[in-house]
Design an enzyme around this catalytic site. Structure first.
Site, PDB file in Angstrom:
ATOM      1  N   SER B 147      17.039  23.027  33.255  1.00 41.54           N
ATOM      2  CA  SER B 147      17.834  21.933  33.517  1.00 41.54           C
ATOM      3  C   SER B 147      16.973  20.678  32.743  1.00 41.54           C
ATOM      4  O   SER B 147      16.965  20.782  31.619  1.00 41.54           O
ATOM      5  CB  SER B 147      17.877  21.729  34.972  1.00 41.54           C
ATOM      6  N   ARG B 217      21.227  13.170  46.959  1.00 36.30           N
ATOM      7  CA  ARG B 217      20.706  14.534  46.994  1.00 36.30           C
ATOM      8  C   ARG B 217      21.866  15.426  47.392  1.00 36.30           C
ATOM      9  O   ARG B 217      22.206  16.499  46.676  1.00 36.30           O
ATOM     10  CB  ARG B 217      19.635  14.875  47.973  1.00 36.30           C
ATOM     11  N   ASP B 313      27.158  28.228  35.929  1.00 34.46           N
ATOM     12  CA  ASP B 313      26.435  27.050  35.868  1.00 34.46           C
ATOM     13  C   ASP B 313      27.660  25.901  35.517  1.00 34.46           C
ATOM     14  O   ASP B 313      27.903  26.151  34.082  1.00 34.46           O
ATOM     15  CB  ASP B 313      25.359  27.151  35.144  1.00 34.46           C
ATOM     16  N   HIS B 346      24.125  26.527  38.764  1.00 36.23           N
ATOM     17  CA  HIS B 346      23.136  26.107  38.072  1.00 36.23           C
ATOM     18  C   HIS B 346      21.780  26.551  38.727  1.00 36.23           C
ATOM     19  O   HIS B 346      20.676  26.631  37.921  1.00 36.23           O
ATOM     20  CB  HIS B 346      23.222  24.550  38.122  1.00 36.23           C
ATOM     21  N   ASP B 347      21.660  26.492  39.950  1.00 36.21           N
ATOM     22  CA  ASP B 347      20.390  26.792  40.511  1.00 36.21           C
ATOM     23  C   ASP B 347      20.083  28.375  40.298  1.00 36.21           C
ATOM     24  O   ASP B 347      18.973  28.674  40.712  1.00 36.21           O
ATOM     25  CB  ASP B 347      20.713  26.821  42.132  1.00 36.21           C
TER      26      ASP B 347
END
Lengths: 198, 371
Positions: B147, B217, B313, B346-347
């Site tokens: 990232s 967040r 992602d 994405h994580d």
């Protein structure tokens, strides 16, 4: 390592830069890297095979030859190798053009559909031929554009592609193909190996 | 947040000219190391953290008492094997885990807040470069990060082309897209809309824009997951209730989960740092630094690249990672690429994704053997 790879390796001089298109598990790449000090790259569509290449310490790019060859600059490799895959592309002509654009020379191998066992299978059994080189059924084969050694020979000639060397492989026997023995080789060779340049 | 006792700091005396035009000097960089540097000093890996990460890559983070952010990948016998490699990671400038940032005091002893200079990815890596001198490392074995960490990887090798043997950008991009900027702007607007933000001077006013930061967040967290992953984990499951309550409480598990993610984040992260770091990401456009030609960013490096993306992602999708591969191939660089199948979004790079971890391990170990 299969005989085909040995023949391909013998066509490549030491210390060259080579791209193996459809490099599978990297067997040929590893051999060329370890034995001929080749600066070798691979392009492979299968995620599993890409992982196997990485585990061998090989530089491989996950991708599809029909889409991803275009990112390589003209003549950026001394040799581009394509082993028994040309017939599996949607547009083999486009792939062949790309191989010859990216590579100073290309080594292309094709499973020969005019091999006598293939002819006999179709003639006497009346079903789609299954051989060691063509192991799949008609409904699950990746092959879309089967051709013969004769077809390929004429095809490259018609495109003004220069043939440096054409070899016929039948199990462990390798022999030279030329205009005069083309008919015979087309009958007895299981595989054709062509070193070409445009 | 009293964090200072657990934090190692390098004070950079040398002035650093920032992209915004301002110069900083005598500023702290907070870092952590794992494993040990060998006598040849050829086993060091510099890890760059993502937006909300910090220098505590693995083990227990002494400030949060939780596992380090890359515990799955880094540690003894893990993909980045700390029995073998010396891992260095530092908190980015602009951050809030000890490195110079908006919660620090200016020369007049006033907390910076939004008077802290706007920093860029370029500024971050130029600051971190000082760690090499600090450890007496001439050349790193590898640089890696996912990232925003991947953006720093790309910028670092562009700025210092002969300072790393291998380069591993993960789930990243060479230029922040409009969608990326849009999500970051959403987060920033949530923070600045919180009446406790007070133009960034919340510390002076002894308030905290916790609600705004939590919303930022929550929104960002959605972008880190895939639709399929969310659906499989939460679906329409209800949170500790038999039926809908016809109100605005957290009826669904996904609501409760996001609220929890927001609330725990507020305890460990500074709102102004969130503004600064997201801004740095938005400003990132490596090709623009080279008149639109990304390949030129890498023209001087002989490093071996390995780029990794993930199928699910959608924040930094495969194509954006492939664009980096294409730029490298067009100059004949040594580059490998793999797209890992994963529905964790994405994580994925932070999680237990075996194909990813084995690819990372194999690439590093085989490249090190060839050293």
């Amino acid at each position: 390592m299969k005989n085909e790879f040995q023949v391909i390796a013998d066509l490549i001089e030491k210390d060259k830069k080579v791209l193996d298109v459809g490099c599978a598990d990297g067997t040929l790449m590893k051999f060329l890297k370890d034995n001929k000090n080749i600066n070798i790259r691979g392009l492979e569509i299968s995620k599993k095979k890409v992982q196997e290449c990485i585990a061998k310490g090989l530089t491989v790019i996950e991708g599809n030859a029909e889409k991803d060859l275009k990112q390589f600059p003209d003549k950026s490799f001394d040799y581009v190798v394509l082993s028994q895959t040309l017939q599996a592309f949607l547009n083999p002509e486009l792939v062949l053009d790309e191989l010859l654009r990216v590579g100073k020379k290309a080594i292309v191998t094709i499973p020969n559909f005019a091999y006598w066992k293939v002819r006999f299978h179709l003639l006497f059994k009346g079903t789609m031929p299954i051989t060691k080189t063509l192991p799949d059924e008609w409904y699950n084969t990746p092959n879309l554009h089967m051709c013969t050694i004769k077809d390929f020979f004429h095809f490259v000639k018609s495109k003004d592609i220069k043939i440096f060397k054409s070899l016929a492989l039948n199990n462990l026997n390798t022999s030279i193909i030329n205009e005069s023995n083309l008919g015979i080789k087309n009958l007895f060779a299981d595989l054709g190996i062509f070193l070409i340049e445009k | 947040m009293n964090i200072e006792k657990n934090i190692k700091t390098l004070v950079v005396k040398k002035p650093l000219k920032l992209d915004c035009g301002k110069t900083i000097e005598n500023f702290p960089i907070a870092y952590e190391t794992y494993g040990s540097l060998n006598s040849k000093k050829d086993n060091a890996i510099l890890v760059f953290h993502a937006l909300t990460g910090d220098q505590f890559v693995t083990g227990i983070n002494p400030v949060t008492n939780k596992d380090g952010w890359w515990s799955y990948a880094v540690g003894p016998d893990k993909a980045i094997n700390t029995n073998k490699y010396f891992v260095i990671c530092s908190n980015v400038i602009g951050g809030c885990m000890g490195s110079y940032g908006p919660s620090h005091k200016d020369p007049d002893q006033k907390i910076f807040g939004t008077n802290f200079p706007v920093i860029t990815i370029n500024d971050m890596v130029n600051a971190q470069y000082n760690l090499l001198d600090h450890f007496g490392i001439d050349k790193l074995f590898s640089i890696t990060g996912g990232s925003m960490g991947g953006m720093q990887v790309l910028q670092f090798i562009s700025n210092f082309p002969d300072k790393s043997k291998t380069v591993i950008p993960i789930a990243t991009t060479s230029s922040h897209s409009a969608q990326n900027i849009a999500f970051n702007e959403l987060g920033r607007q949530a923070i600045t809309a919180d009446s406790n933000w007070k133009d960034g001077n919340y510390a002076l006013n002894e308030t905290n824009p916790g609600k705004g930061l939590a919303v930022a967040r929550m929104a960002a967290h959605i972008t880190y997951l895939s639709k399929k992953g969310l659906q499989e984990k939460f679906g329409r499951k209800l949170q500790e209730r038999e039926d809908l309550k016809f109100g605005f409480d957290a009826d669904f598990q996904i609501e409760s989960y996001l609220r929890y993610q927001g609330s725990v984040f507020v305890d460990r992260f500074d709102a102004n740092s969130y503004l600064y770091i997201t801004r740095a990401m938005d400003y990132f456009d490596l090709a623009k630094q080279f008149k639109g030609n990304l390949s030129d960013a890498f023209i001087n490096t002989k490093a071996k690249f390995f780029i990794i993306s993930f199928t699910s992602d959608w924040l930094y999708p495969t194509q954006e990672n492939k664009d980096i591969v294409i730029a490298l191939n067009s100059i004949g660089a040594d580059v490998g690429f793999v797209e890992i199948k994963s529905d964790k979004g994405h994580d994925s790079f932070l999680l237990d994704v075996p194909d990813f971890l084995s690819a990372l391990k194999n690439f590093l170990d085989k490249s090190y053997e060839e050293n």
